[in-house]
Design a protein around this motif. Structure first.
Motif, PDB file in Angstrom:
ATOM      1  N   THR A  11      30.118  46.559  42.739  1.00  0.00           N
ATOM      2  CA  THR A  11      28.894  46.074  41.784  1.00  0.00           C
ATOM      3  C   THR A  11      29.518  46.303  40.641  1.00  0.00           C
ATOM      4  O   THR A  11      29.311  45.298  39.869  1.00  0.00           O
ATOM      5  CB  THR A  11      27.861  47.012  42.408  1.00  0.00           C
ATOM      6  N   LYS A  12      30.303  47.105  40.259  1.00  0.00           N
ATOM      7  CA  LYS A  12      30.690  47.451  38.896  1.00  0.00           C
ATOM      8  C   LYS A  12      31.646  46.315  38.399  1.00  0.00           C
ATOM      9  O   LYS A  12      31.461  46.134  37.278  1.00  0.00           O
ATOM     10  CB  LYS A  12      31.257  48.891  38.918  1.00  0.00           C
ATOM     11  N   ALA A  13      32.499  46.003  39.123  1.00  0.00           N
ATOM     12  CA  ALA A  13      33.551  45.005  38.947  1.00  0.00           C
ATOM     13  C   ALA A  13      32.868  43.594  38.552  1.00  0.00           C
ATOM     14  O   ALA A  13      33.258  43.135  37.627  1.00  0.00           O
ATOM     15  CB  ALA A  13      34.473  44.800  39.848  1.00  0.00           C
ATOM     16  N   GLU A  14      31.792  43.371  39.413  1.00  0.00           N
ATOM     17  CA  GLU A  14      30.940  42.090  39.316  1.00  0.00           C
ATOM     18  C   GLU A  14      30.427  42.062  38.098  1.00  0.00           C
ATOM     19  O   GLU A  14      30.247  41.351  37.089  1.00  0.00           O
ATOM     20  CB  GLU A  14      30.045  41.910  40.335  1.00  0.00           C
ATOM     21  N   LYS A  15      29.550  43.260  37.598  1.00  0.00           N
ATOM     22  CA  LYS A  15      28.834  43.224  36.230  1.00  0.00           C
ATOM     23  C   LYS A  15      30.093  43.196  35.086  1.00  0.00           C
ATOM     24  O   LYS A  15      29.529  42.337  34.058  1.00  0.00           O
ATOM     25  CB  LYS A  15      28.240  44.811  36.127  1.00  0.00           C
ATOM     26  N   ILE A  16      31.160  43.810  35.268  1.00  0.00           N
ATOM     27  CA  ILE A  16      32.063  43.740  34.261  1.00  0.00           C
ATOM     28  C   ILE A  16      32.595  42.095  34.030  1.00  0.00           C
ATOM     29  O   ILE A  16      32.600  41.730  32.867  1.00  0.00           O
ATOM     30  CB  ILE A  16      33.044  44.603  34.429  1.00  0.00           C
ATOM     31  N   CYS A  17      32.678  41.580  35.303  1.00  0.00           N
ATOM     32  CA  CYS A  17      33.151  40.060  35.036  1.00  0.00           C
ATOM     33  C   CYS A  17      31.911  39.491  34.654  1.00  0.00           C
ATOM     34  O   CYS A  17      32.387  38.377  33.645  1.00  0.00           O
ATOM     35  CB  CYS A  17      33.437  39.556  36.589  1.00  0.00           C
ATOM     36  N   GLU A  18      30.641  39.522  34.870  1.00  0.00           N
ATOM     37  CA  GLU A  18      29.617  38.704  34.122  1.00  0.00           C
ATOM     38  C   GLU A  18      29.661  38.726  32.989  1.00  0.00           C
ATOM     39  O   GLU A  18      29.335  38.162  31.955  1.00  0.00           O
ATOM     40  CB  GLU A  18      28.428  39.170  35.064  1.00  0.00           C
ATOM     41  N   GLN A  19      29.648  40.153  32.351  1.00  0.00           N
ATOM     42  CA  GLN A  19      29.710  40.506  30.882  1.00  0.00           C
ATOM     43  C   GLN A  19      31.027  39.549  30.123  1.00  0.00           C
ATOM     44  O   GLN A  19      30.879  39.474  28.971  1.00  0.00           O
ATOM     45  CB  GLN A  19      29.850  41.884  30.665  1.00  0.00           C
ATOM     46  N   ARG A  20      31.908  39.402  30.715  1.00  0.00           N
ATOM     47  CA  ARG A  20      32.958  38.842  30.276  1.00  0.00           C
ATOM     48  C   ARG A  20      33.356  37.322  30.315  1.00  0.00           C
ATOM     49  O   ARG A  20      34.181  36.778  30.044  1.00  0.00           O
ATOM     50  CB  ARG A  20      34.573  39.492  30.841  1.00  0.00           C
ATOM     51  N   GLY A  21      32.356  36.838  31.207  1.00  0.00           N
ATOM     52  CA  GLY A  21      32.346  35.735  31.389  1.00  0.00           C
ATOM     53  C   GLY A  21      33.609  35.241  32.468  1.00  0.00           C
ATOM     54  O   GLY A  21      33.931  34.072  32.581  1.00  0.00           O
ATOM     55  N   ALA A  22      33.907  35.978  33.174  1.00  0.00           N
ATOM     56  CA  ALA A  22      34.890  35.863  34.291  1.00  0.00           C
ATOM     57  C   ALA A  22      34.390  35.902  35.696  1.00  0.00           C
ATOM     58  O   ALA A  22      33.131  36.169  35.816  1.00  0.00           O
ATOM     59  CB  ALA A  22      35.943  37.347  34.312  1.00  0.00           C
ATOM     60  N   ARG A  23      34.913  35.377  36.641  1.00  0.00           N
ATOM     61  CA  ARG A  23      34.294  35.071  37.943  1.00  0.00           C
ATOM     62  C   ARG A  23      35.010  35.974  38.923  1.00  0.00           C
ATOM     63  O   ARG A  23      36.297  35.566  39.184  1.00  0.00           O
ATOM     64  CB  ARG A  23      34.480  33.379  38.093  1.00  0.00           C
ATOM     65  N   LEU A  24      34.482  36.598  39.704  1.00  0.00           N
ATOM     66  CA  LEU A  24      35.032  37.496  40.811  1.00  0.00           C
ATOM     67  C   LEU A  24      34.620  36.491  41.942  1.00  0.00           C
ATOM     68  O   LEU A  24      33.824  36.676  42.742  1.00  0.00           O
ATOM     69  CB  LEU A  24      34.589  38.872  40.992  1.00  0.00           C
ATOM     70  N   ARG A  65      47.343  34.547  42.653  1.00  0.00           N
ATOM     71  CA  ARG A  65      46.454  34.522  41.708  1.00  0.00           C
ATOM     72  C   ARG A  65      45.176  35.659  41.604  1.00  0.00           C
ATOM     73  O   ARG A  65      44.914  35.998  40.632  1.00  0.00           O
ATOM     74  CB  ARG A  65      45.766  33.248  41.917  1.00  0.00           C
ATOM     75  N   ALA A  66      44.912  35.956  42.792  1.00  0.00           N
ATOM     76  CA  ALA A  66      43.957  37.068  43.007  1.00  0.00           C
ATOM     77  C   ALA A  66      44.473  38.378  42.017  1.00  0.00           C
ATOM     78  O   ALA A  66      43.481  38.933  41.379  1.00  0.00           O
ATOM     79  CB  ALA A  66      43.521  37.317  44.300  1.00  0.00           C
ATOM     80  N   LEU A  67      45.593  38.624  42.499  1.00  0.00           N
ATOM     81  CA  LEU A  67      45.986  39.770  41.813  1.00  0.00           C
ATOM     82  C   LEU A  67      46.167  39.844  40.286  1.00  0.00           C
ATOM     83  O   LEU A  67      46.020  40.601  39.520  1.00  0.00           O
ATOM     84  CB  LEU A  67      47.439  40.316  42.348  1.00  0.00           C
ATOM     85  N   ASP A  68      46.875  38.458  39.833  1.00  0.00           N
ATOM     86  CA  ASP A  68      46.780  38.482  38.290  1.00  0.00           C
ATOM     87  C   ASP A  68      45.516  38.416  37.685  1.00  0.00           C
ATOM     88  O   ASP A  68      45.467  39.093  36.592  1.00  0.00           O
ATOM     89  CB  ASP A  68      47.386  36.971  38.148  1.00  0.00           C
ATOM     90  N   PHE A  69      44.494  37.798  38.435  1.00  0.00           N
ATOM     91  CA  PHE A  69      43.172  38.077  37.816  1.00  0.00           C
ATOM     92  C   PHE A  69      42.660  39.306  37.780  1.00  0.00           C
ATOM     93  O   PHE A  69      42.435  40.055  36.649  1.00  0.00           O
ATOM     94  CB  PHE A  69      42.150  36.941  38.664  1.00  0.00           C
ATOM     95  N   LEU A  70      42.720  40.109  38.676  1.00  0.00           N
ATOM     96  CA  LEU A  70      42.467  41.559  38.849  1.00  0.00           C
ATOM     97  C   LEU A  70      43.122  42.361  37.988  1.00  0.00           C
ATOM     98  O   LEU A  70      42.585  43.469  37.316  1.00  0.00           O
ATOM     99  CB  LEU A  70      42.618  42.180  40.274  1.00  0.00           C
ATOM    100  N   GLN A  71      44.554  41.875  37.639  1.00  0.00           N
ATOM    101  CA  GLN A  71      45.267  42.924  36.694  1.00  0.00           C
ATOM    102  C   GLN A  71      44.699  42.506  35.259  1.00  0.00           C
ATOM    103  O   GLN A  71      44.533  43.482  34.308  1.00  0.00           O
ATOM    104  CB  GLN A  71      46.987  42.481  36.653  1.00  0.00           C
ATOM    105  N   PHE A  75      41.427  45.852  36.565  1.00  0.00           N
ATOM    106  CA  PHE A  75      40.827  46.553  37.678  1.00  0.00           C
ATOM    107  C   PHE A  75      41.950  47.034  38.814  1.00  0.00           C
ATOM    108  O   PHE A  75      41.754  47.886  39.709  1.00  0.00           O
ATOM    109  CB  PHE A  75      40.188  45.457  38.790  1.00  0.00           C
ATOM    110  N   VAL A  76      43.244  46.426  38.646  1.00  0.00           N
ATOM    111  CA  VAL A  76      44.374  46.785  39.538  1.00  0.00           C
ATOM    112  C   VAL A  76      45.513  47.074  38.416  1.00  0.00           C
ATOM    113  O   VAL A  76      45.861  46.566  37.346  1.00  0.00           O
ATOM    114  CB  VAL A  76      44.862  45.758  40.278  1.00  0.00           C
ATOM    115  N   HIS A  77      46.246  48.122  38.939  1.00  0.00           N
ATOM    116  CA  HIS A  77      47.706  48.192  38.458  1.00  0.00           C
ATOM    117  C   HIS A  77      48.713  47.967  39.363  1.00  0.00           C
ATOM    118  O   HIS A  77      48.631  48.188  40.348  1.00  0.00           O
ATOM    119  CB  HIS A  77      47.851  49.855  38.131  1.00  0.00           C
ATOM    120  N   LYS A  78      49.949  47.560  38.833  1.00  0.00           N
ATOM    121  CA  LYS A  78      51.037  47.011  39.457  1.00  0.00           C
ATOM    122  C   LYS A  78      52.007  48.299  39.394  1.00  0.00           C
ATOM    123  O   LYS A  78      52.260  48.687  38.085  1.00  0.00           O
ATOM    124  CB  LYS A  78      51.629  45.771  38.967  1.00  0.00           C
ATOM    125  N   ILE A  79      52.659  48.582  40.435  1.00  0.00           N
ATOM    126  CA  ILE A  79      53.567  49.740  40.532  1.00  0.00           C
ATOM    127  C   ILE A  79      54.874  48.897  40.573  1.00  0.00           C
ATOM    128  O   ILE A  79      55.282  48.220  41.596  1.00  0.00           O
ATOM    129  CB  ILE A  79      53.379  50.425  41.645  1.00  0.00           C
TER     130      ILE A  79
END
Length: 148
Positions: A11-24, A65-71, A75-79
């Motif tokens: 829910t938090k990620a969806e709100k952040i995406c909405e604020q940024r104009g990004a699509r989850l 593509r999903a991981l690139d977006f999440l990074q 939302f995501v860190h790459k090890i």
């Protein structure tokens, strides 16, 4: 992580995406949810196998593509040392990242030490270098593995 905690993070990620104009998208959301359920870092192909339970026709480009977006969204860190991914524990703001990676069980703990970042930034500036992002990986044994 409980399903209630996972739902709160989504829910938090969806709100952040909405604020940024990004699509989850559904695939991005599913990858986020998979990572939320993991205690350690997960490789892209392991994520792909798990994603196929929800998206049977998912292919490698889907996961990347999903991981690139999440990074990009933080939302995501790459090890880098293991070419794997872990959910960010506080993705609502940009921050320097330090990861404690257990070489025995694979658990990954994200910590944030402003002192480490400040020292690095000052030394970099002394060399005329401007730090854009910072991720430090420390490998060793977690508390549980160290006790055994």
């Amino acid at each position: 992580m409980t399903s209630k905690e996972t739902l709160r993070l989504i829910t938090k990620a969806e709100k952040i995406c909405e604020q940024r104009g990004a699509r989850l998208t559904p695939a991005r959301r599913e990858v986020f949810e998979i990572l939320a359920g993991e205690s350690g870092a997960v490789g892209a192909y392991d994520l792909l196998d798990k994603l196929r339970a929800a998206v049977p026709n998912a292919k490698p480009p889907t996961i990347y593509r999903a991981l690139d977006f999440l990074q990009e969204q933080g939302f995501v860190h790459k090890i880098t040392s293991s070419n794997s991914y872990v959910l960010c524990s506080h993705f609502d703001h940009q921050h320097p990242v330090q990861m404690l990676i257990c070489e025995s069980c694979g658990n990954v703990q994200e910590i944030q030490s402003d002192g480490v970042y400040d020292a690095l930034r000052k030394q970099a500036e002394g060399q005329g270098f401007r730090v854009a992002t910072q991720t430090i990986e420390a490998h060793g044994l977690c508390q549980d593995c160290n006790a055994s």
